[in-house]
Design a protein around this motif. Structure first.
Motif, PDB file in Angstrom:
ATOM      1  N   MET A   1       0.843  -1.199   0.000  1.00 23.98           N
ATOM      2  CA  MET A   1       0.000   0.000   0.000  1.00 23.98           C
ATOM      3  C   MET A   1       0.873   1.242   0.000  1.00 23.98           C
ATOM      4  SD  MET A   1      -3.264  -0.497   2.524  1.00 23.98           S
ATOM      5  CE  MET A   1      -2.251  -0.139   3.954  1.00 23.98           C
TER       6      MET A   1
ATOM      7  N   ILE B   1      -2.996   3.748  -2.792  1.00 25.63           N
ATOM      8  CA  ILE B   1      -4.302   3.750  -2.126  1.00 25.63           C
ATOM      9  C   ILE B   1      -4.814   5.165  -1.858  1.00 25.63           C
ATOM     10  CG2 ILE B   1      -4.165   1.443  -1.158  1.00 25.63           C
ATOM     11  CD1 ILE B   1      -3.352   4.373   1.073  1.00 25.63           C
TER      12      ILE B   1
ATOM     13  N   ASP C   1      -8.936   5.629   7.589  1.00 22.21           N
ATOM     14  CA  ASP C   1      -9.293   4.260   7.952  1.00 22.21           C
ATOM     15  C   ASP C   1     -10.506   3.780   7.160  1.00 22.21           C
ATOM     16  OD1 ASP C   1      -7.240   4.335   9.822  1.00 22.21           O
ATOM     17  OD2 ASP C   1      -8.575   4.904  11.464  1.00 22.21           O
TER      18      ASP C   1
ATOM     19  N   LEU D   1      -9.773   2.873   3.531  1.00 19.31           N
ATOM     20  CA  LEU D   1      -9.196   1.538   3.382  1.00 19.31           C
ATOM     21  C   LEU D   1     -10.275   0.465   3.515  1.00 19.31           C
ATOM     22  CD1 LEU D   1      -5.841   1.815   5.384  1.00 19.31           C
ATOM     23  CD2 LEU D   1      -6.219   2.064   2.932  1.00 19.31           C
ATOM     24  N   GLU D   2     -11.171   0.639   4.491  1.00 23.58           N
ATOM     25  CA  GLU D   2     -12.242  -0.334   4.704  1.00 23.58           C
ATOM     26  C   GLU D   2     -13.159  -0.422   3.482  1.00 23.58           C
ATOM     27  OE1 GLU D   2     -14.337   0.847   8.193  1.00 23.58           O
ATOM     28  OE2 GLU D   2     -12.569   0.681   9.503  1.00 23.58           O
TER      29      GLU D   2
ATOM     30  N   GLU E   1     -12.373   0.417   0.435  1.00 22.57           N
ATOM     31  CA  GLU E   1     -11.578   0.238  -0.786  1.00 22.57           C
ATOM     32  C   GLU E   1     -11.743   1.412  -1.750  1.00 22.57           C
ATOM     33  OE1 GLU E   1     -12.491  -3.618  -2.361  1.00 22.57           O
ATOM     34  OE2 GLU E   1     -11.307  -4.643  -0.808  1.00 22.57           O
TER      35      GLU E   1
ATOM     36  N   TYR F   1       3.304   4.514   3.782  1.00 25.49           N
ATOM     37  CA  TYR F   1       2.085   5.171   4.271  1.00 25.49           C
ATOM     38  C   TYR F   1       2.048   5.425   5.778  1.00 25.49           C
ATOM     39  CZ  TYR F   1       0.282   0.675   6.010  1.00 25.49           C
ATOM     40  OH  TYR F   1       0.114  -0.496   6.701  1.00 25.49           O
TER      41      TYR F   1
ATOM     42  N   TYR G   1       0.569   8.651   7.916  1.00 28.49           N
ATOM     43  CA  TYR G   1      -0.588   8.430   8.780  1.00 28.49           C
ATOM     44  C   TYR G   1      -0.349   9.089  10.140  1.00 28.49           C
ATOM     45  CZ  TYR G   1      -4.392   5.939  11.132  1.00 28.49           C
ATOM     46  OH  TYR G   1      -5.535   5.627  11.829  1.00 28.49           O
TER      47      TYR G   1
END
Length: 323
Positions: free
Chosen positions: A1, A39, A87, A90-91, A93, A312, A316
């Motif tokens: 990622m 991502i 977050d 990512l969940e 997509e 990443y 973050y």
């Protein structure tokens, strides 16, 4: 990622929508992002040449195009206003996108517009691109001129709001003014090392150390002219030499990726700053080639944890701390 801390995606969105295209990110970028395991990123509002002659007008045009693109593509885009949005992206997509400003020439002398831009979703900004403006001085400006009194007010408001301050494109005087007039971490989202390629857009070792000391990040830039002065050495291996140097000077926790790919931009935009006939580093010409970079890092002994940090995790942390 991989999170790419600098991309001129909103510029392309604006240009292509002006030409009648919809779903620009799906049509022109998404396949490369997916191929490169990207991502998300900081997508910047950049007042691109030749539109920099009327920056306020162009900023409004870009906000219009950007907001329309976002509203029509919520199935693939998640605008990051805080770490919970990252977050969630990512969940779900979706692309985790921070709206950034590459230079603040578009606000003129009205720094209160930063409040409006923050409400629009902006969470990142640099004071200047290469030019001098009412707030600060870029690398093409007077080397004796840095951040203005108005620019200092803008910096304080950005820190108060939770807008990440970026010093890529700042001249040395502006860089050190930002360092002295801020209290929180700041970043250079897309800059390399002057010790390896002595151009104004790259950072000195002293600047790298200052960003690290403050807890900030520097993003590795893929633009070939920032990799090496010798055109025959503008390749992936010499690019990763910059990464190695950053890690040696700053530590692994203060390095990220800010690729600055612009293979998709039109010539009337790139001609303003591209000197040669190529805009890509050999073996790393666009966002689909990130696997080549990761492979080179593994070859040089970077651990999986190191790679995740640069890819990443380090950014973050910045999201957690600043926005």
């Amino acid at each position: 990622m991989i999170f790419d801390c600098h991309g001129d995606i909103w510029t392309d969105v604006t240009v292509q929508r002006d030409n009648g295209m919809k779903d620009v990110i799906k049509n022109r970028h998404l396949n490369r992002f997916n191929s490169g395991d990207i991502i998300g990123g900081i997508f910047v509002l950049w007042i691109d040449p030749p539109h920099d002659k009327n920056p306020k007008k162009r900023l409004v045009e870009m906000i219009s195009a950007t907001s329309t693109e976002i509203m029509e593509n919520q199935d693939i885009l998640k605008i990051v206003l805080g770490k919970e949005d990252f977050d969630k992206a990512l969940e779900e997509e979706k692309l985790a996108v921070i709206i950034g400003l590459e230079g603040l020439s578009g606000i003129g002398d009205n720094i209160n517009l930063l409040n409006a831009l923050y409400m629009f979703g902006v969470r990142h900004a640099s004071l200047t691109w290469n030019e001098e403006n009412l707030l600060a001085t870029g690398v093409r400006g007077n080397p004796e001129r840095g951040v203005t009194a108005l620019g200092e007010k803008a910096i304080h408001l950005m820190e108060k709001l939770g807008i990440i301050i970026d010093v890529s494109h700042a001249n040395d005087k502006t860089f050190w003014d930002v360092y002295e007039k801020t209290t929180k971490p700041f970043i250079a989202s897309h800059s390399n090392c002057r010790a390896l390629c002595n151009v104004k857009r790259n950072l000195s070792d002293e600047q790298l150390k200052a960003i690290s000391k403050r807890g900030g990040l520097v993003g590795l830039n893929s633009f070939n002219e920032f990799v090496h002065l010798d055109k025959n050495k503008q390749d992936l291996k010499h690019l990763v030499d910059h990464l190695d140097h950053m890690v040696d000077i700053m530590g692994i926790d203060h390095v990220c990726f800010g690729f600055d790919f612009f293979d998709f931009l039109e010539n009337n935009t790139t001609d303003d700053f591209v000197e040669g006939d190529t805009i890509g580093t050999k073996d790393f010409e666009n966002a689909s080639k990130t696997h080549n970079l990761i492979a080179e890092m593994k070859k040089r002994g970077y651990s999986e944890e190191d790679i995740e940090k640069v890819s990443y995790k380090n950014f973050y942390r910045i999201i957690e701390e600043l926005i």
